[in-house]
Structure formats: structure tokens, C-alpha cells
Design a protein around this motif. Structure first.
Motif, PDB file in Angstrom:
ATOM      1  N   ILE A 157      -7.681  -7.534  -0.003  1.00 23.02           N
ATOM      2  CA  ILE A 157      -7.530  -6.412  -1.000  1.00 23.02           C
ATOM      3  C   ILE A 157      -6.692  -6.507  -2.143  1.00 23.02           C
ATOM      4  O   ILE A 157      -7.071  -6.109  -3.211  1.00 23.02           O
ATOM      5  CB  ILE A 157      -7.472  -5.046  -0.098  1.00 23.02           C
ATOM      6  CG1 ILE A 157      -8.448  -4.941   1.055  1.00 23.02           C
ATOM      7  CG2 ILE A 157      -7.122  -3.821  -0.948  1.00 23.02           C
ATOM      8  CD1 ILE A 157      -7.983  -3.642   1.935  1.00 23.02           C
ATOM      9  N   TYR A 177      -5.646   2.513   3.089  1.00 27.21           N
ATOM     10  CA  TYR A 177      -5.570   1.287   3.496  1.00 27.21           C
ATOM     11  C   TYR A 177      -5.018   0.873   4.837  1.00 27.21           C
ATOM     12  O   TYR A 177      -5.371  -0.073   5.663  1.00 27.21           O
ATOM     13  CB  TYR A 177      -5.243   0.116   2.323  1.00 27.21           C
ATOM     14  CG  TYR A 177      -6.203   0.103   1.226  1.00 27.21           C
ATOM     15  CD1 TYR A 177      -7.724   0.013   1.332  1.00 27.21           C
ATOM     16  CD2 TYR A 177      -6.014   0.782   0.003  1.00 27.21           C
ATOM     17  CE1 TYR A 177      -8.574  -0.155   0.461  1.00 27.21           C
ATOM     18  CE2 TYR A 177      -6.756   0.620  -0.984  1.00 27.21           C
ATOM     19  CZ  TYR A 177      -8.062   0.302  -1.005  1.00 27.21           C
ATOM     20  OH  TYR A 177      -9.150   0.316  -1.754  1.00 27.21           O
ATOM     21  N   PHE A 224       0.658  -1.301   0.222  1.00 24.18           N
ATOM     22  CA  PHE A 224      -0.249  -0.134  -0.030  1.00 24.18           C
ATOM     23  C   PHE A 224       0.818   1.258  -0.011  1.00 24.18           C
ATOM     24  O   PHE A 224       0.464   2.408  -0.659  1.00 24.18           O
ATOM     25  CB  PHE A 224      -0.756  -0.066   1.240  1.00 24.18           C
ATOM     26  CG  PHE A 224      -1.760  -1.126   1.085  1.00 24.18           C
ATOM     27  CD1 PHE A 224      -2.677  -1.363   0.036  1.00 24.18           C
ATOM     28  CD2 PHE A 224      -2.084  -1.949   2.396  1.00 24.18           C
ATOM     29  CE1 PHE A 224      -3.445  -2.646  -0.085  1.00 24.18           C
ATOM     30  CE2 PHE A 224      -3.103  -2.897   2.104  1.00 24.18           C
ATOM     31  CZ  PHE A 224      -3.943  -3.153   1.138  1.00 24.18           C
TER      32      PHE A 224
END
Length: 397
Positions: free
Chosen positions: A185, A138, A130
Motif C-alpha cells: 500500500i 488501513y 498510517f
């Protein structure tokens, strides 16, 4: 700005929530049981650095460079997960052996065993990804979920001394849950796939990451040594004053660290922006130090510190903040970006080695001042050494 605010919000909650839970926890389970929990966490922390194996820096760097190349992202992910799994297995076996062989650990084996799964949560949590794609919201969402779950668990379920074993249980469950959500994710939103890799590629990864791993691991030794010797050679009250003041200075360290992490992926792609980043960061560090020194009376009033030497300790530790800033500017965001990992590693090893050697005589001779001098001197040595190397490197270019 979005990434900076995301990480800042996370750090703010990280600092506020313990202020809510710690007084309650100490009142319910007492200092002895809380000390056991901290002891277990400190043991796990060494293996956490091993399990991460510098991917927080190196994988972030690689993702930032290849963020639009799906094939490369899959390769990076596969290398990270394979290596982390390898060290997770080694760390778990080593920890179980240590806990069973060392009697004081074995007496509190429930707490130690429940703390081990933290490593699994750390290994699963894809913070490096991320950060590399510069979508740090996130990181904030998942970390806040951990901390809220953890905080609610403490207030709802820990009601008496005998419940202290639940603390590491909630902590481990929170991190594992966030790690699984992070992996979901990656698979769902970013279509990341895992591939089995040949041993040759894993071997290359271990070799390439080793300098940064050493660079990440070694500073923990001198940093902890100052507090360790302070406990042996002085009083508990002295440790309390030192830790309280150092906690305030570390708020500045956190802000500099956030700034560094936000710009790291950007500078990997835009190296010409380094000069602007450097000037902004130096200005931020100077402002933080000035704020600490001018606001010392308010700080000491809030912390109930009445020690006459407190200002001098704050002054010494604040100087060290500038050294930490120089390390982030020239080490993390210049030399590491320019693939000079070994240069940064040797600079860190030399500074940390000197800190280990000086810790005992400095604290033996000057107590709390010695601890502050040792920490700040090492930070200035690390940052100053990289500044000198930067000027030499710049002349050659």
C-alpha cells in the motif's frame, strides 16, 4: 471520528476474538502447552520493543508534520526501515543464541523458533505511517485480516495437543502477510521509495530516538514485575483475580490509548488544540472510572469473582487509570510533541525505578493489594510528575 472508530473497531475485535479462541485452545492443547506459547511470546516481546525503537511515536510524529512532503516521507521511511532491519538482525541472532543456550527454551525450540518471525511482521507493518497521515482504516483492515486468519487457523487445524506448535506458526504468518500488504500500500498508493542512507544519518536517528525508546521500554519492566512477584509470593488463585480485574481496567487504558493515538498526529500540526484535547480526555477518564466503580457488581458477576477484597483492588487500579491518562495528555501529546523527549524519558525512568524497588516489599506485605498499589502508584507518579513539569513549563512560557 473516522480514525477513532477505526481503531475502536480494531480493539473491539482484538478483545472479542480471544474470548472465542482461548477456551477452545485450552481445552485442546492444555495449560502446559499454552503456557509454553505465552512464555515464547513474552521473550519475543522484549525484542519487539527493541525492533520498534520508538518509531511508533517518533516516526508517527514526523509523518504527521511532513505528510504533504514526498521527499521527507521517503527519508523518514528509509530511516525507519534501515533501523528496524538492523535491530531485527541483532534480535534474531540474540534470540537464537538464548534459545540454544537455555535448556528449557531449547526443549521447546520449535515453538520459540516459530515465534521469532513475529518480529519480521512487526518490523514490516507500517502502522506508524498510517497513523501519521491519519488514515487509520488501513491499520484496522490489515489487523483484522491477521486476527481472522489466525482465528480460522486455530479452529481448523489445531485439533489435538500435538498441534500446539501451529499456534505461533499461524500468528507469525498472519503478521508477515499483513506487513507485506502494508508495504505494498505504501509503494502503490503513497509512492513511497526506499533509499540507502549514510551511516551518519542512521547514527543520528539512533541518538534522537533513544529517549523515547527508553520511555517506551522501561514501563514494561515495572508492569510485569508486579505480576511476577505476585506469582512468587501468593497463590495462582490470587493471580487470577488480580489479572481478571486488571484486564477490565485495561479496557479503559485501551480507550485512553486510542484517543491519544488519534489526536497525536493532529496535535503535532495544531498545538493550540491541546487544551480542548486535555479537557475531553480527562472527562473520558473520569467517566470510565465512574463506570467501573458503579458497575462493579455486574463486572464481578460476569467474571465469576467472589473475592471480598475485589472492589478495593478495582478501586486502587482505577485510580491508576487517571495517572495513565495524565501521562498520555502531558507526556505523549504535549512534551513529546514539543520535542522534550528527554524530559519524558527521565520522568518515566524515575517512576519505573521506584516501581521496581517497591514491588517486592509491597506484595510481600499486602499481597494482591500491594500489586495493585504498586501499579497504580507508578502510573500516578509518571502522570503526576509530568503534570507538575507542565505547570512549571507553562509558567516559563
Amino acid at each position: 471520528m473516522e480514525n477513532f472508530l477505526s481503531l475502536s473497531a480494531l480493539q473491539l475485535f482484538s478483545m472479542v476474538l480471544p474470548l472465542l479462541t482461548l477456551p477452545y485452545l485450552l481445552r485442546v492443547i492444555g495449560f502446559d502447552h499454552y503456557g509454553t506459547i505465552v512464555w515464547a511470546s513474552s521473550l519475543i516481546a522484549y525484542f519487539q520493543t527493541l525492533t520498534d525503537y520508538s518509531f511508533r511515536v517518533t516516526a508517527t510524529r514526523d509523518v504527521a508534520i511532513h505528510k504533504h512532503n514526498q521527499k521527507q516521507l521517503n527519508l523518514i521511511y528509509s530511516k525507519v526501515i534501515t533501523t528496524k532491519t538492523l535491530f531485527l538482525i541483532i534480535s534474531t541472532i540474540a534470540l537464537i543464541a538464548i534459545i540454544n543456550l537455555y535448556t528449557p527454551f531449547y526443549k521447546e525450540r520449535a515453538v520459540f523458533y516459530l515465534t521469532i518471525p513475529l518480529l519480521l511482521g512487526y518490523a514490516l507493518f507500517p502502522e506508524w505511517f498510517f497513523q501519521g497521515i491519519e488514515n487509520m482504516k488501513y491499520i484496522t483492515y490489515l489487523n483484522l485480516s491477521i486476527k481472522i486468519f489466525f482465528t480460522l487457523g486455530i479452529f481448523i487445524f489445531i485439533r489435538q495437543k500435538a498441534d500446539y506448535w501451529m499456534y505461533p506458526l499461524f500468528q507469525s504468518c498472519g503478521y508477515i502477510g499483513a506487513g507485506i500488504a502494508g508495504q505494498y500500500i505504501l509503494m502503490r498508493k503513497y509512492k513511497i521509495k526506499f533509499y540507502l542512507l549514510p551511516r551518519r544519518i542512521i547514527g543520528q536517528t539512533l541518538k534522537q530516538n533513544f529517549p523515547i525508546f527508553v520511555n517506551q521500554f522501561v514501563p514494561n519492566l515495572y508492569n510485569n514485575t508486579s505480576v511476577f512477584f505476585l506469582g512468587i509470593l501468593t497463590t495462582n488463585a490470587t493471580i487470577g483475580v488480580y489479572n481478571a480485574i486488571n484486564t477490565i481496567v485495561n479496557l479503559g487504558v485501551t480507550l485512553i490509548e486510542i484517543f491519544s493515538r488519534v489526536f497525536f498526529p493532529f496535535l503535532n500540526r495544531n498545538k493550540n488544540a491541546f487544551s480542548k484535547y486535555k479537557n475531553i480526555t480527562l472527562g473520558l477518564a473520569a467517566a470510565i472510572i465512574l463506570f467501573f466503580l458503579l458497575g462493579n457488581k455486574v463486572i464481578f458477576w460476569a467474571l465469576h469473582i467472589q473475592d471480598p477484597d475485589a472492589f478495593f483492588v478495582l478501586f486502587i487500579l482505577s485510580l491508576g487509570l487517571m495517572g495513565y491518562t495524565l501521562y498520555n495528555i502531558y507526556g505523549v501529546n504535549f512534551f513529546i510533541i514539543h520535542r522534550k523527549d528527554k524530559l519524558v524519558m527521565w520522568n518515566t525512568m524515575i517512576a519505573s525505578g521506584i516501581g521496581l524497588i517497591l514491588a517486592y516489599p509491597l506484595i510481600k506485605g499486602w499481597g494482591i493489594f500491594g500489586a495493585a498499589i504498586n501499579l497504580s502508584f507508578c502510573r500516578l507518579l509518571m502522570g503526576g510528575g509530568l503534570l507538575k513539569k507542565y505547570f512549571a513549563y507553562d509558567r516559563v512560557r
